[in-house]
Structure formats: structure tokens, C-alpha cells
Design an enzyme around this catalytic site. Structure first.
Site, short mmCIF file in Angstrom:
data_model
loop_
_atom_site.label_atom_id
_atom_site.label_comp_id
_atom_site.label_asym_id
_atom_site.label_seq_id
_atom_site.Cartn_x
_atom_site.Cartn_y
_atom_site.Cartn_z
CG ASP A 46 -2.08 1.05 1.05
OD1 ASP A 46 -2.38 1.44 -0.09
OD2 ASP A 46 -2.65 1.48 2.07
CG HIS B 31 1.03 2.47 4.73
ND1 HIS B 31 1.26 1.19 5.18
CD2 HIS B 31 -0.23 2.47 4.27
CE1 HIS B 31 0.18 0.47 5.01
NE2 HIS B 31 -0.75 1.22 4.46
ZN LIG Z 1 -2.70 0.78 4.03
#
Ligand SMILES: [Zn+2]
Ligand SMILES: *[C@@H]1O[C@H](CO)[C@@H](O)[C@H](O)[C@H]1NC(C)=O
Ligand SMILES: *[C@@H]1O[C@H](CO)[C@@H](O)[C@H](O)[C@H]1NC(C)=O
Length: 993
Positions: A185, A438
């Protein structure tokens, strides 16, 4: 590099390998033995050589905080915000894995798994161990979280990976060691991350997001799988990492999502019923599989069967996947050449390795990331600048805390300031680890989640303070209560503002001396400062300026900061001095060896003269004459802003937001005008933007302290404030930024090294992450800016370097967070005010690294300053230790003491790092020798064992898969026997059975 050093052996020193880099070389003290074991159980399903093999990888992507806090995600709280509950996911998956031994699952985030594990019964734990041993449940990545790659610092990433991987090894042994790094991601990918993963022993790396143009090209060229050579300094294959791009981000193919959160039709396989759809499902699946095979090189393809927080009711997924596999493979009897199997990333990787192909070589990184022509994810490089700074300073606290735990020994946990337990340090470790996620330090979470990360960091540090106070009191011999002033950045410290006598104690976590200016808010101008010997120390009181006026209005008690600098002749020095009674009403006692007067104009390195910009009167220019070589030099600095796109645009409706940077014009607006004052030079651009320019006498860098906010939004426009340096350097479109604070990469305007860029956003498309420094240079000069946190920036004009400081935006940028990035708080109801520093240095390019490497380290690991009120009692003075150094001697300039932390009762984890990049410094990019026996002043080294970077594998057990790059270079280095311990060996064993 494989080996252990025992006491009996004569190695008492260690030669760092040649390249300069940054070879991280971690050692664990004490004699530690390992037992090798051999993988015995086949865990990968057989594949069919003549067919297209489709590896179905059931997975869930569990953000360690984003729209909800990490705790809310774990329990499934606040499902009104987002339906997500990780505890149920793990319950359900384990249950479903037990129902069919063919099924597989991978799990990624140890922050969640650890919590779940602690709540299981012994029986359940044994069951899960069995699943792991049989390869039915496989850990991938395995760090505490899936870190952000643009805004993290390598030291914090290594810590969070170490914590997750250590838990997995302690709990599951070898079978729990992840072979594959999995960053599906993060919004762009850093080369330093790949380098770290290689040094952590991973065999491969998979991710989902890269620039859409790069991706299109790679699909056509079948270059979605490659060998990433992630370091210019480490000898291949040390930093080589096989890297694969997943076919559909991390989502299942269209029409095949069988989670409870999806609406795709289940497989209805009762032929007697009207809605029987097996033929349709199989046909659609084969079509997708064949299409995907066209853009990958081998007869193996991977499909990620899962997505965000999926598998809460895993039965839905597995029931349909079981059927999919059965029905698609049944077609083989009708001549189909597609074979579907449950798989994992490491089983897929294994097949790619067996294909024995050569792979394209990648040398740069995957920044910036754009998912469409006007959608550059370069805003988050700067989003939430206050959280970014808090995360960075918390790392400094944590490293100091770990060092002091080691130096204090058992006393650190049970000293006069309270008893700690094994959780004392781990609270801080965990808070830092989740902050690497993140959607944490990246600034892309909701406001309440950002607040939660900050609260966790504050709580972690509060726990560490007990430990730090205990150790400092033991090392100094003084048990006076210790005061921490955590708001010195905004000139707030109640003790120094009110006390008539106080002592300052400074701990330097670096392994070499530093000079660090200490600025304290005080109440008055008559101060006397003396060192331990009673010798007066020069200092200067500076009145606050209009630049601080906003803060003044909020903190009426704000007092003029007091400046002086502290040289640290020895590393790891702790100094605590009693104050001496001079007959002046207010004075400060401070630990100094010798000191320098702070004054302007400055000497030694620069002489500065300031003037207003000749043409515009809008920026401040400085002509610098360096006294060493009499180079004269001019640069100008000004703060400006972009107005954010509100989506009302003919080319694209994309708005600027937490992730995305998109200004509505390419020319920044200069913010008002400047004036200058004598002592420090102050630029006051407007009531909400100001800057103080300082040069300390003994410093090689000019300090620009910027204060921005509250950013006005009365005109309904979001704003993104930048600092721009314009210089006469002939940079020819080229500039340089660091990768996670470590190696530096070259950037070129409107250019990407691996594909022909069609540039569609002249500013945002030229922004890159800056973690600790950026520079421009020509043959003669290099202008380097060291930052105090991660920021985004670029060089839009030759000779110019711009860095984004703060962003305030009024729209959500439609990437999921669902909130505009519009930070306010109780103290700043009108909008967040942020202050930070840039350190500017100017040097000839050949020696620039000798300045900016240490400078950047000093900002990352800054001295911990603590206070005690009043004069220490004269009778105790004799016993009070004035200086302490944990090291016997200063380490060589090339060596950075990256980690000193207690591993278990008698063992310490030590990481030493060669901090220079190959050939960046004539003097320091050389091999260097460190004598470990003679490192610490208070610890005896009984033995040393070397480990991989993440300390979850003994170095002599470390073998990685060997990949061939297309250039024809073949890396050798893996012997067959050692392969028995690698994934390759595991598969080989399986083959033999
Ligand atoms: Zn994520
Ligand atoms: C891999 O390919 C090379 C030629 O590129 C060949 O020499 C070697 O034997 C192959 N190895 C295996 C295990 O098939
Ligand atoms: C990993 O765990 C195993 C089993 O507990 C242990 O023998 C080994 O020493 C551990 N490895 C490391 C590097 O700590």
C-alpha cells in the site's frame, strides 16, 4: 559476511567492509549459540510445469491506524467510521484454515498479530504454531507495521522491523521468519527500504503502487518483475532485492471479491438451479488469467485475493476460493492449460526463482507516485509537519532511552524515580513503531487518529523518562528531581522561566563530540552561567522578535531565549554540574568544557552580510565569503506559498489534499515582505510567516528557523507554504535528495531514469521526499539544506531549491481519508502553527558530505537536555560526577553508533554503521576498523555474534536467493549446503520427499 566472534578467538576488532556505506553491521554481545535446523515440511502446493499456474494469495491489509486508531481497528470499535475488526479477522481465518489443509493465508502486521496472540489459550497457540510450521499461515513482511517509505527515517524503520521480527522468531522460530517483504500500500517506494530489506535477509519484495506511466511501460515490456540494486555503495548482491509489482494493486481481480464487504456474486454451483453460474465464473477467470499472463514473464502469475480489513468472515472467501480452484482445474481435463492453487508470496517467489531467467535491473527508486496525469502523491511528503517533527524527535528520545537503559543497568528500572518493568521501554518502542505506519508519520490519517499517535508517543516518552531519570541519577550521583522541558521549540520551559538557579545536564547520544546551541526561555537579562569548575561561560540573551509574536500572544509568560553553545568533547557524555554561587541574582549552571560566544557577524566559516534582494525587495539575500578559500557567494531565501487546487480546473478536477499536492498555478506567491534586525536576522513575511536566520560562531551551517501558521483560509483557498533558496549555483536541472536519511539519490527536473516521462504537473511532478537533506551543486559549490523532519521539495529553477513547510487544505483529495487536511487544536483554534529549522551549508562539492552527514545526524539524534532546580547541595558536590562517557573513546567519523539497546538480561544489541556513501568523501568513504573490546567504558564484552540488520537471523545462517540481472551479472555466493536453511532449501527438501 558470516561469522561469530567468541572471546577465545583473537578477533577483537572488526573490519568494516569496503564500501562505505552504510554497511549496517549489527553485533550481539555475549556468547550465543544457535542450533541449525532443517526445514522438513513441504508447504507449497505443487505447480504444473507446462501450464499457466495462478497463485491465489488470500490476504488482508490491516492498517495500523488510518480512519480509526490502531486500537479501534483491533477491536472493531467505531464501525460507524469503517467496518473493520482485526481480532475477528484472525479468529475467523484460523478457524477456516483448520477446515481445509489446502488453504493458505498470509499475515503482515505484527502489531495486530501480537495483540491477538496474547489473548489466545495455550491450545490455540499450539494450533497456530502448527499452521505456521506447515506453511499454511505464513508471515510476510512481519514488521510491527508496514512502514511508510517517503517520510520515515531508516533508524526508526529498522527498530520497528526488529521488534516485529523478533516477536515472530521468539514465538515461532525459523518457520516464523518472513522471506518476503510486502509493501502493497505505501505511496511510492524508497530505494533505502529495498536496501534494508535485502540486508534483513528477505528474498523478495512485492508492492502495489507505482507511477501509472512507469507501470504501463513495464506491462508492455514485461518488466513488472525486476532486480532492484538498492545501493550504490554495497557490493552486489548485498543490497539486491528481487522486486515484483502486483497485478491489481493488492485487490482481487474484478468480479472476484468474495468478502462480506463486496458485492460480487458467489459461485452458485447447483446445476439444477436457475442461477447456476460456474461456467460464467470459470470463463471470466480464465480470461483474466490469460490477460495477466501477457504482462508477466513466466508461466506463474499471482493474484491477491483480499483487501483492506477483509476476511472478518473468512468462510465467505474460502468457500468460494475452494470452488474456484476446483472448477477451474476441472477444465484441465477439457484441455485447459490453467492451473489454480492456493499459494503465498514466498511460494510464488520460489517459482520465479526456479524459472532461472534474467531480470531487468532497477537502480533508482519509485518516487514520486502518480496515479493519473494530475494526481501526484507528493503532498504527504509534508502533510502534518508537526506530527512529522514529533515522530522524529521521539526517535531521538527513544535511542537515548535505550542507551541509558544499557548504561544504567538494572538501576535504570528501579532507581529513585520509580520502578519500571519490561514494559517501560516497550511502550515507547511500540509508540514509535506504529508511528512508522504508512498512514501515521505520512500524515494521511484522520485528525483523531493523528492525535492518537501523538498521545501514544507522549505516553511512551513519559515511561522512558522514569528510566532516564534513574540512570542519570545513578551515573551522576545526584538524586535531585529531574525536569524535562519538552516545549523548548516554542520557547516554553516553566523551570527556566521562573527559577533563579538551575542546573542543566546534557546527554549526547552520538558517539562523537557535537556542538549544540542551547536556547532557553528565561525571565530577565542578567544571567551568569558557570561550568562545574566555577568558570564563567559566555552567553547571550536575545530578545524575542515580532517573529514570535503569535506565540507571545498565546504564552504571555514567554521569555527571551538565552543562547549559548555546548561543545561535547566526548561522546555519550553525561555531565551534571553543581552551580557555583556568584553574586548575581539569576544564574544558570551548565556543563561546559569550553564555550563560544554567540555573536553576529560570524567568523570561522562564513562572514555574512545581508541585504534586501536587489530586484524585488521581497527576499532576503546573503552574500557569504568563506574565510577558508575566500569564495564569495550569493543566495537569497524567501518564503512563499502555492494556492491549492480546489478541483475547479479544466484539465482535471483533482484537489490538493493529505496525499496529493496540486497547486492551482505554477508560480508561487511571495508572502509579503521582509525586514531585518541586527543580531539575528529576522524575516517577517506576514503575521503568519516568519523566519529567523542565525549563525552560531562555531557552526558550519546557517540556521533558518521558520514559523508558519495559522495559515489563513479566509479567501477559501488552501495554501502550501514553501521556503525557497535561490542561488547562483549552476545546477542544470539536477538536484539531490536523501532516501530515508541514508544514501542520496540524484533527481532531475522533468525526468525519470527508467522511462520517458510525460510531465503533466510542473511543480508537484517534480517533488521528492526529503528525509534529512537535499542539495544542489555545480563544479565549485554545493548548497545543502539539512531538515529537521521529512518534507517534500524540488528544484524547479536552476540554482533553486524549494522545500514545502506546511499545508492547510480545504478539500479531501478522494484517496480515502475523507477529511480535508485542516489542522487545528485547542491551543491553535485558528489553525496549527508549526516551527522548524533548516540548516544550510555551503562547501566545495568534494568535501560537502563531510559537513552534511554529521550535521544531519546531529539533528536526528540531538542531545537530551534535562534540568534540576536550584543549586546542588554543596556537601554532595564532591560525590557528584561531573562528566560521564559511556564510550572509551570517540568513534571514527565514518562510524555511526546506530543502536545500543538491551536485548535480554546479559546481552546488548549493537549496530554500528559506516555512514558515508561510496566515494562521496575522500577522507571518510574508506574502510574503517573498530575495536569492539574497547568500545564501552562500563561494559565488558564477553563475546560477539553477528546478525542480520533486523537481528532476527544469525549472520552465518543468512542465505538469500540468488538472482540474475539482465546485464548479465550473475551473483554467486549461496552454497548448496546453506540452502537447506533458505526457502530454496526448504523447497528442495520438499522436492526430495
Ligand atoms: Zn494501508
Ligand atoms: C539456468 O540457466 C543457465 C543458463 O542461463 C544454465 O546454465 C543453468 O544450468 C540453469 N540452471 C538450472 C538450475 O536450470
Ligand atoms: C530465533 O528463535 C530460535 C528458536 O527460539 C532461536 O534458537 C534463535 O536463536 C533465534 N534467532 C535469533 C537470531 O534470535
Amino acid at each position: 559476511m558470516i561469522g561469530k566472534i567468541h572471546k577465545q578467538m583473537s578477533h577483537d576488532s572488526w573490519l568494516f567492509s569496503k564500501m562505505a556505506t552504510p554497511e549496517y553491521t549489527p553485533f550481539v554481545f555475549l556468547l550465543l549459540l544457535f542450533q541449525s535446523s532443517v526445514w522438513g515440511v513441504p508447504s507449497c502446493h505443487a505447480t504444473k510445469p507446462g501450464m499457466l499456474n495462478v497463485h491465489l494469495v488470500p490476504h488482508t491489509h490491516d492498517d495500523v491506524g488510518w480512519l480509526k486508531t490502531v486500537d479501534q481497528y483491533f477491536y472493531g470499535d467505531r464501525n460507524d467510521i469503517q467496518h473493520a475488526g482485526v481480532q475477528y479477522i484472525l479468529d475467523s481465518v484460523v478457524d477456516q484454515l483448520l477446515k481445509n489443509p489446502d488453504r493458505r493465508f498470509i499475515y503482515v502486521e505484527t502489531a495486530f498479530f501480537y495483540r491477538w496472540w496474547k489473548q489466545q489459550t495455550d491450545d490455540m497457540q499450539n494450533t497456530v504454531k502448527q499452521l505456521v510450521n506447515e506453511g499454511r499461515l505464513e508471515f510476510v513482511n512481519g514488521g510491527w507495521c508496514m512502514s511508510d517509505e517517503a517520510t520515515t527515517h531508516y533508524s526508526a524503520v529498522i527498530d520497528q522491523m526488529t521488534m516485529g521480527l523478533r516477536f515472530l522468531n521468539d514465538t515461532f522460530g525459523h518457520c516464523g521468519r518472513p522471506r518476503v517483504a510486502w509493501h502493497i500500500d505505501p505511496f511510492g517506494h524508497a530505494r533505502e527500504h529495498a536496501s534494508m530489506f535485502a540486508q534483513m535477509g528477505y528474498d523478495g519484495f512485492f508492492f502495489g503502487r507505482l507511477d501509472y506511466q512507469d507501470r504501463n511501460r513495464r506491462m508492455v515490456a514485461r518488466e513488472q518483475e525486476m532486480l532492484w540494486r538498492a545501493s550504490e555503495s554495497l557490493t552486489p548482491p548485498m543490497a539486491d532485492l528481487f522486486t515484483g509489482i502486483l497485478p491489481n494493486g493488492y485487490n482481487p481481480p474484478e468480479g472476484f471479491c468474495w468478502d462480506q464487504s463486496c458485492d460480487d456474486p458467489p459461485i452458485r454451483d447447483d446445476p439444477d438451479l436457475e442461477d447456476y453460474n460456474v461456467d460464467d465464473v470459470v470463463t471470466r477467470f480464465l480470461h483474466i488469467a490469460h490477460g495477466q499472463a501477457l504482462v508477466y514473464k513466466t508461466n506463474h502469475i499471482i493474484m491477491t485475493m483480499g483487501s483492506d480489513f477483509q476476511y472478518e468472515n473468512a468462510n465467505l472467501w474460502y468457500k468460494n476460493l475452494d470452488k474456484l480452484i476446483r472448477y477451474v482445474n476441472q477444465m484441465q481435463s477439457n484441455g485447459s492449460e490453467v492451473n489454480v492453487l492456493y499459494s503465498t508470496p514466498s511460494c510464488y517467489l520460489q517459482e520465479l526463482h526456479r524459472a532461472n531467467l534474467t531480470w531487468p535491473l532497477k537502480g533508482d527508486d519509485f518516487f514520486p507516485y502518480a496515479d493519473s496525469a494530475h494526481d501526484f502523491w507528493t503532498g504527504y511528503f509534508t502533510s502534518r509537519p508537526a506530527l512529522k517533527r514529533y515522530e522524529r524527535i521521539s526517535n531521538s528520545y527513544l535511542q537515548t532511552c535505550k542507551q541509558l537503559e544499557v548504561l544504567g543497568g538494572p538501576i535504570s528500572r528501579k532507581g529513585p524515580f520509580g520502578a519500571g518493568d519490561s514494559e517501560t521501554l516497550s511502550k515507547c518502542l511500540k509508540a514509535m513503531a506504529v508511528a512508522q505506519h504508512h498512514d501515521a508519520v505520512s500524515g494521511t490519517e484522520k485528525q483523531h487518529v493523528a492525535n492518537d499517535y501523538a498521545r501514544k508517543l507522549a505516553n511512551g516518552w513519559a515511561h522512558c523518562q522514569v528510566l532516564v531519570s534513574n540512570t542519570l541519577s545513578s551515573l551522576s550521583g545526584s538524586s535531585a528531581p529531574r525536569v524535562y522541558c519538552e516545549h523548548l521549540n516554542i520557547s516554553v520551559c516553566p523551570l527556566t522561566e521562573t527559577s533563579k538557579k538551575f542546573s542543566v545536564n546534557v546527554y549526547n547520544p552520538l558517539a562523537r563530540p557535537v556542538s549544540w546551541p542551547v536556547r532557553l526561555p528565561v525571565n530577565g537579562t542578567a544571567y551568569s552561567i558557570s561550568d562545574a569548575k566555577g568558570k564563567a561561560v559566555d552567553s547571550q540573551v536575545v530578545l524575542t522578535s515580532t517573529g514570535l509574536y503569535y506565540l507571545l500572544s498565546l504564552y504571555p509568560s514567554l521569555s527571551p531565549p538565552l543562547h549559548f553553545s555546548l561543545p561535547f568533547p566526548l561522546s555519550l557524555s553525561i555531565s551534571l554540574y553543581p552551580s557555583l554561587s556568584l553574586s548575581i541574582s539569576l544564574y544558570l549552571s551548565i556543563s561546559l568544557y569550553h564555550s563560544f560566544l554567540f555573536s553576529l557577524p560570524f567568523h570561522n566559516y562564513f562572514s555574512l552580510s545581508f541585504s534586501l534582494h536587489p530586484s524585488s525587495l521581497l527576499s532576503l539575500c546573503a552574500s557569504i565569503v568563506t574565510l577558508r578559500d575566500f569564495l564569495s557567494y550569493l543566495f537569497c531565501v524567501c518564503l512563499s506559498r502555492y494556492n491549492a487546487s480546489d478541483g475547479n480546473n479544466s484539465e482535471s478536477i483533482q484537489m490538493s489534499g493529505a496525499y496529493i499536492f496540486r497547486p492551482n498555478t505554477s508560480t508561487p506567491f511571495i508572502i509579503s515582505k521582509t525586514n531585518s534586525v541586527v543580531q539575528e536576522v529576522r524575516q517577517w513575511f506576514s503575521p503568519w510567516v516568519s523566519q529567523v536566520v542565525r549563525l552560531y560562531t562555531d557552526s558550519r551551517a546557517l540556521e533558518l528557523e521558520w514559523t508558519v501558521g495559522p495559515v489563513p483560509i479566509g479567501d477559501d483557498l488552501g495554501k502550501e507554504v514553501i521556503s525557497r533558496l535561490d542561488s547562483s549555483i549552476n545546477s542544470s536541472g539536477v538536484f539531490y535528495t536523501d532516501s530515508n536519511g541514508r544514501e542520496v539519490l540524484q533527481r532531475r527536473k522533468d525526468y525519470r531514469p527508467t522511462w520517458n516521462l510525460r510531465q503533466s504537473e510542473p511543480i508537484a511532478g517534480n517533488y521528492y521526499p526529503i528525509n534529512s537533506r537535499a542539495y544542489i551543486k555545480d563544479d565549485k559549490d554545493q548548497l545543502t539544506v539539512v531538515t529537521d523532519r521529512s518534507q517534500g521539495g524540488g528544484s524547479i529553477q536552476d540554482g533553486s531549491l524549494e522545500i514545502m513547510l506546511h499545508r492547510r487544505l480545504l478539500y479531501d483529495d478522494v484517496r480515502g481519508v475523507g477529511e480535508p487536511l485542516n489542522e487545528t487544536s485547542d491551543i491553535y483554534p485558528e489553525g496549527l502553527v508549526v516551527r522548524g529549522r533548516h540548516l544550510l551549508s555551503l562547501s566545495p562539492p568534494a568535501t560537502a558530505a563531510d559537513t552534511h552527514r554529521p550535521l544531519a545526524q546531529e539533528v536526528v539524534l540531538q542531545p537530551l537536555i534535562t534540568f534540576t532546580d536550584g543549586e546542588l547541595h554543596p556537601s554532595t558536590r564532591l560525590e557528584v560526577r561531573e562528566r560521564f562517557s559511556g564510550l572509551q573513546a570517540v568513534l571514527p567519523p565514518a562510524v555511526h553508533l546506530l543502536t545500543v539497546s538491551q536485548w535480554d538480561q546479559d546481552t546488548v544489541l549493537l549496530r554500528l554503521e559506516h555512514q558515508y556513501q561510496a566515494s562521496e568523501s575522500k577522507e571518510h568513504s574508506q574502510p574503517v576498523t573498530v575495536n569492539l573490546q574497547k568500545l564501552f567504558s562500563t561494559l565488558d564484552v564477553l563475546g560477539v555474534s553477528e546478525m542480520n540488520l533486523s537481528a532476527n537471523q544469525w549472520k552465518d545462517e543468512m542465505t538469500r536467493l540468488d538472482w540474475k540481472a539482465e546485464s548479465g551479472t550473475h551473483h554467486t555466493g549461496v552454497t548448496n549446503q546453506l540452502c537447506l536453511l533458505s526457502p530454496l532449501g526448504r523447497m528442495k527438501t520438499a522436492d526430495l520427499l
